[in-house]
Design a protein around this motif. Structure first.
Motif, PDB file in Angstrom:
ATOM      1  N   LEU A  14       0.804  -1.217   0.000  1.00  0.00           N
ATOM      2  CA  LEU A  14       0.000   0.000   0.000  1.00  0.00           C
ATOM      3  C   LEU A  14       0.844   1.277   0.000  1.00  0.00           C
ATOM      4  O   LEU A  14       0.333   2.366  -0.175  1.00  0.00           O
ATOM      5  N   ASP A  15       2.157   1.125   0.200  1.00  0.00           N
ATOM      6  CA  ASP A  15       3.059   2.274   0.343  1.00  0.00           C
ATOM      7  C   ASP A  15       3.117   3.115  -0.933  1.00  0.00           C
ATOM      8  O   ASP A  15       3.438   2.619  -1.996  1.00  0.00           O
ATOM      9  N   GLY A  16       2.815   4.399  -0.820  1.00  0.00           N
ATOM     10  CA  GLY A  16       2.792   5.267  -2.005  1.00  0.00           C
ATOM     11  C   GLY A  16       4.007   6.166  -2.148  1.00  0.00           C
ATOM     12  O   GLY A  16       4.094   6.933  -3.099  1.00  0.00           O
ATOM     13  N   HIS A  17       4.961   6.089  -1.222  1.00  0.00           N
ATOM     14  CA  HIS A  17       6.135   6.970  -1.290  1.00  0.00           C
ATOM     15  C   HIS A  17       6.998   6.563  -2.481  1.00  0.00           C
ATOM     16  O   HIS A  17       7.748   5.602  -2.389  1.00  0.00           O
ATOM     17  N   ASP A  18       6.908   7.303  -3.577  1.00  0.00           N
ATOM     18  CA  ASP A  18       7.599   6.841  -4.784  1.00  0.00           C
ATOM     19  C   ASP A  18       8.754   7.732  -5.231  1.00  0.00           C
ATOM     20  O   ASP A  18       9.324   7.518  -6.287  1.00  0.00           O
ATOM     21  N   VAL A  40       3.063   2.241  -8.253  1.00  0.00           N
ATOM     22  CA  VAL A  40       2.761   1.862  -6.868  1.00  0.00           C
ATOM     23  C   VAL A  40       1.705   0.763  -6.816  1.00  0.00           C
ATOM     24  O   VAL A  40       1.023   0.493  -7.804  1.00  0.00           O
ATOM     25  N   ARG A  41       1.629   0.132  -5.610  1.00  0.00           N
ATOM     26  CA  ARG A  41       0.544  -0.794  -5.293  1.00  0.00           C
ATOM     27  C   ARG A  41       0.582  -2.109  -6.059  1.00  0.00           C
ATOM     28  O   ARG A  41      -0.365  -2.496  -6.717  1.00  0.00           O
TER      29      ARG A  41
ATOM     30  N   MET B 114      -5.656   3.690   3.463  1.00  0.00           N
ATOM     31  CA  MET B 114      -6.134   3.175   2.182  1.00  0.00           C
ATOM     32  C   MET B 114      -7.533   2.560   2.300  1.00  0.00           C
ATOM     33  O   MET B 114      -7.992   1.887   1.384  1.00  0.00           O
ATOM     34  N   LYS B 199       0.062   9.619  -3.183  1.00  0.00           N
ATOM     35  CA  LYS B 199      -0.412   8.404  -3.841  1.00  0.00           C
ATOM     36  C   LYS B 199      -1.302   7.515  -2.979  1.00  0.00           C
ATOM     37  O   LYS B 199      -1.422   6.330  -3.245  1.00  0.00           O
ATOM     38  N   GLU B 200      -1.918   8.075  -1.949  1.00  0.00           N
ATOM     39  CA  GLU B 200      -2.868   7.274  -1.180  1.00  0.00           C
ATOM     40  C   GLU B 200      -4.293   7.580  -1.642  1.00  0.00           C
ATOM     41  O   GLU B 200      -5.130   8.043  -0.890  1.00  0.00           O
ATOM     42  N   PHE B 201      -4.529   7.293  -2.912  1.00  0.00           N
ATOM     43  CA  PHE B 201      -5.870   7.500  -3.463  1.00  0.00           C
ATOM     44  C   PHE B 201      -6.578   6.162  -3.527  1.00  0.00           C
ATOM     45  O   PHE B 201      -5.941   5.108  -3.515  1.00  0.00           O
TER      46      PHE B 201
END
Lengths: 139, 551
Positions: A14-18, A40-41, B114, B199-201
């Protein structure tokens, strides 16, 4: 002619730090490597599947969420299950020294923490890929 | 040729800014903005005090939003915290309140951010890791047990599922006997910057924005003391943007929320006074101060002149500041205390309303109790020992700071024009405009570090060759996930299943009809529907978003 180095840069879970993944992906590309970035994801299964399909030399996994002790072993397991056990699994993120040592003992390659230079990462992937290729030829 | 993104795209935005720092006579800020050897009266010749600055508390609020600033009320010292289970985080909150912290700030774990329950397969390995796990109203009640929500102001860093988490907070407070109209706090709820940077959509942009408008409307009608949104530049900056990009993209997002709320039929003066902001305070002291000052001026001008807001409270840009996590190092981590203190100073000199100071172990883990205490004490020293809280906007009139402030505003306006060319914020994020600008800036910065055009003490210069990590790190209990799974299983067995199904059905119906979802969320959380179940009902209507891949 020697085949170029192919690297899959991946973000798991789930980590979005890109930021780090993108900066490293671009540096590897600037260094002449062929780079595939997953976005991501992704699940560990998706990452291992892509790595085997794309026939990469290395997977660079970026984890900044604290889930590295789960994600790295899982990707390693999934790679091995698909016959990709010879693919180098490296990566980085906010990972303390103790955890890095534990992951390396499991068969993960070198891991890079905050402040690592992209030069070091490029040099490491080059050297490690060359070593692994030489090893598989002499086998 | 310069390789900075702004220059490469053929747009040297600010006439001489963003040049590559390629010779020793050229000094640039951490954002690549050129710094003059000395600023002179010529740099501020066009500045008009009444028009461009105004006294503190006067339009356009460049000098601050209050006439008495910190003499009237110090900034709120608000340390962002959360890890493990609700019980463990509750203990940390009591620790912070006992040491003089004046507001709470909740960090949720990634599954919660999320919209996934702790027992969802996607949550594996993440439960309780970067924040506290909250899957139901029961967890929310535990989180604030013994903390009277009527008396404390609470900030919640949550975005995609913000409206649902807010419903849990309101229900938990009402179960304590509190009146919802008196609750104080801030919901981050800034979905646009999630698409742009963090990016936590979950859902696509359009329904995501609709959920935000629902909360704005609900706040303006029922929760007059609560800020339903904190429009955030922090994450944009952490993702690698420059200071001007942080400022411009954040304010552009702010205007997009104003447009959306007006389009939904709200009057600007009905909701604008409750919009709040959140900025990063990075290393370059004067650039950051200029950014904060410019932010106030731009917001006031646009709200009054472009949107026709009449209520002066609509013109005020109120903001929270957090020091820059991405500027901190894993090497010689004690030095981070010094970096953080300077960044906090910039926030205070820039007139922030609240402040989070990062802990010295930021680059390695979530903060230990010792580290977070030093971070909080850093703010107390700023407030009480060094005299900076006594006079307002002491740098006003400085040739250099005024020049930078004017340039910041011009740079932001140039970006607003480019975003408008692409068709607005949503089309721009869908085609990757922001993501590309930020990735380019991050790449440029990394190159500057590797060429040693920028020095980071202990990392690329003044390295301690014998260094080993020696600071104690917070370890997250491995049993958090299992304990959460057990709690959720018990909850699902205990609750009235028919009531849960009915409430979820109502959410789907309201989502299809476009009705305000807040009342439906309140019903569902009170029936102990879980976060994941409610998000699932919304996904059935809205679908899920996949972003364009940009390196």
């Amino acid at each position: 002619m020697e085949r170029g180095i192919r690297v899959l840069v991946a973000k798991a879970g789930l980590d979005g730090h890109d930021r780090g993944a993108k900066v490293v992906a671009r540096a590897l590309r600037d260094a002449g490597m062929e780079v595939i970035y997953t976005g991501v994801r992704q699940t560990p299964e998706m990452i291992a599947e892509a790595a085997v399909q794309e026939d990469v030399d290395a997977v660079g996994l970026s984890v900044l969420s604290g889930a590295h002790m789960h994600v790295f072993p899982e990707v390693l397991r999934q790679l091995t299950a698909r016959g990709g056990g010879d693919i180098l699994l490296t990566g980085g993120g906010t990972i303390g020294d103790e955890d890095m040592a534990e992951l390396q003992a499991l068969g993960v390659g070198r891991l890079f923490g905050p402040g690592a230079s992209t030069r070091e990462i490029v040099d490491y992937i080059r050297a490690e890929t060359a070593r692994r290729r030489a090893q598989s030829e002499t086998r | 040729m310069s390789d900075h993104p702004a220059a490469r795209s053929g747009r040297d935005l600010l006439g001489g800014l963003y040049r590559r720092p390629d010779d020793s006579n050229r000094h640039v800020t951490v954002s690549g903005q050129e710094i003059p050897l000395v600023a002179t009266p010529a740099d501020v010749a066009d500045l008009d005090y009444a028009r461009d600055l105004g006294d503190p508390g006067q339009y356009p609020y460049t000098r601050g939003i209050h006439a008495d600033m910190y003499r009237g009320k110090l900034w709120t010292m608000r340390q962002f915290a959360g890890f493990g289970t609700a019980e463990q985080t509750n203990e940390r909150y009591r620790f912070l309140l006992a040491r003089g912290q004046t507001g709470l700030s909740v960090a949720f774990d990634l599954p919660t951010l999320m919209g996934r329950d702790s027992d969802d397969p996607w949550s594996a390995g993440e439960v309780g890791k970067c924040g506290v796990a909250i899957s139901s109203l029961e967890d929310m009640e535990t989180l604030f047990a013994g903390i009277p929500l009527a008396d404390v102001s609470t900030s919640m860093t949550i975005n995609s599922p913000a409206a649902i988490i807010w419903a849990m907070y309101i229900a938990a407070a009402e179960n304590q006997g509190a009146d919802r109209a008196k609750l104080r706090g801030t919901l981050q709820n800034d979905i646009l910057k999630e698409f742009i940077a963090q990016k936590e959509f979950i859902f696509p942009p359009v329904p995501s924005l609709k959920l935000v408008v629902d909360t704005i409307e609900f706040a303006s009608r029922e929760m007059p003391l609560f800020n339903p949104i904190s429009i955030s530049g922090y994450h944009i900056r952490e993702a690698g943007s420059t200071a001007v990009q942080e400022l411009a993209f954040t304010l552009a997002d702010g205007f997009a929320y104003v447009d959306a709320a007006i389009a939904a039929g709200l009057d600007v003066d009905e909701f604008a006074p409750r919009l709040s902001f959140f900025f990063n305070s990075h290393l370059d002291l004067f650039e950051e101060i200029a950014k904060f000052r410019a932010a106030r001026r731009i917001w006031a001008r646009h709200l009054r002149e472009r949107y026709g807001a009449r209520n002066p409270r609509s013109w005020l840009l109120r903001f929270h500041t957090q020091t820059a996590g991405c500027s901190l190092t894993a090497q010689q981590p004690q030095l981070n205390v010094v970096r953080t203190a300077y960044q906090a100073l910039a926030g205070v000199l820039g007139g922030t309303q609240s402040l989070h100071t990062n802990s010295l172990d930021e680059a390695l883990a979530l903060p230990s109790e010792e580290a977070v205490e030093i971070a909080l004490r850093t703010q107390q020293i700023l407030a009480h020992e060094i005299g900076v809280a006594s006079t307002i906007d002491p740098l006003a009139g400085s040739y250099f700071v005024e020049k930078l402030t004017t340039e910041m505003e011009a740079g932001a306006e140039a970006y607003f024009a480019r975003i408008a060319e692409v068709g607005g914020v949503i089309p721009a994020l869908e085609e990757g405009f922001f993501q590309r600008e930020i990735a380019d800036a991050a790449h440029w910065y990394q190159q500057a570090l590797e060429r040693k055009q920028r020095v980071v003490v202990g990392v690329n210069e003044y390295v301690n060759p014998d260094e080993k990590q020696q600071i104690p790190l917070l370890r997250i209990d491995k049993d958090v996930a299992r304990s959460q799974e057990r709690k959720l299983a018990a909850l699902r067995a205990r609750r009235d299943e028919a009531a849960v199904r009915a409430a979820l059905g109502q959410i789907e119906t309201a989502a299809r009809d476009g009705a305000n979802l807040m009342p439906r969320f309140l019903d569902a959380v009170r029936a102990y529907a879980t976060l994941g179940e409610i998000v699932g009902a919304l996904k059935a209507v809205y679908g899920e978003y996949t972003e364009p891949i940009i390196i």
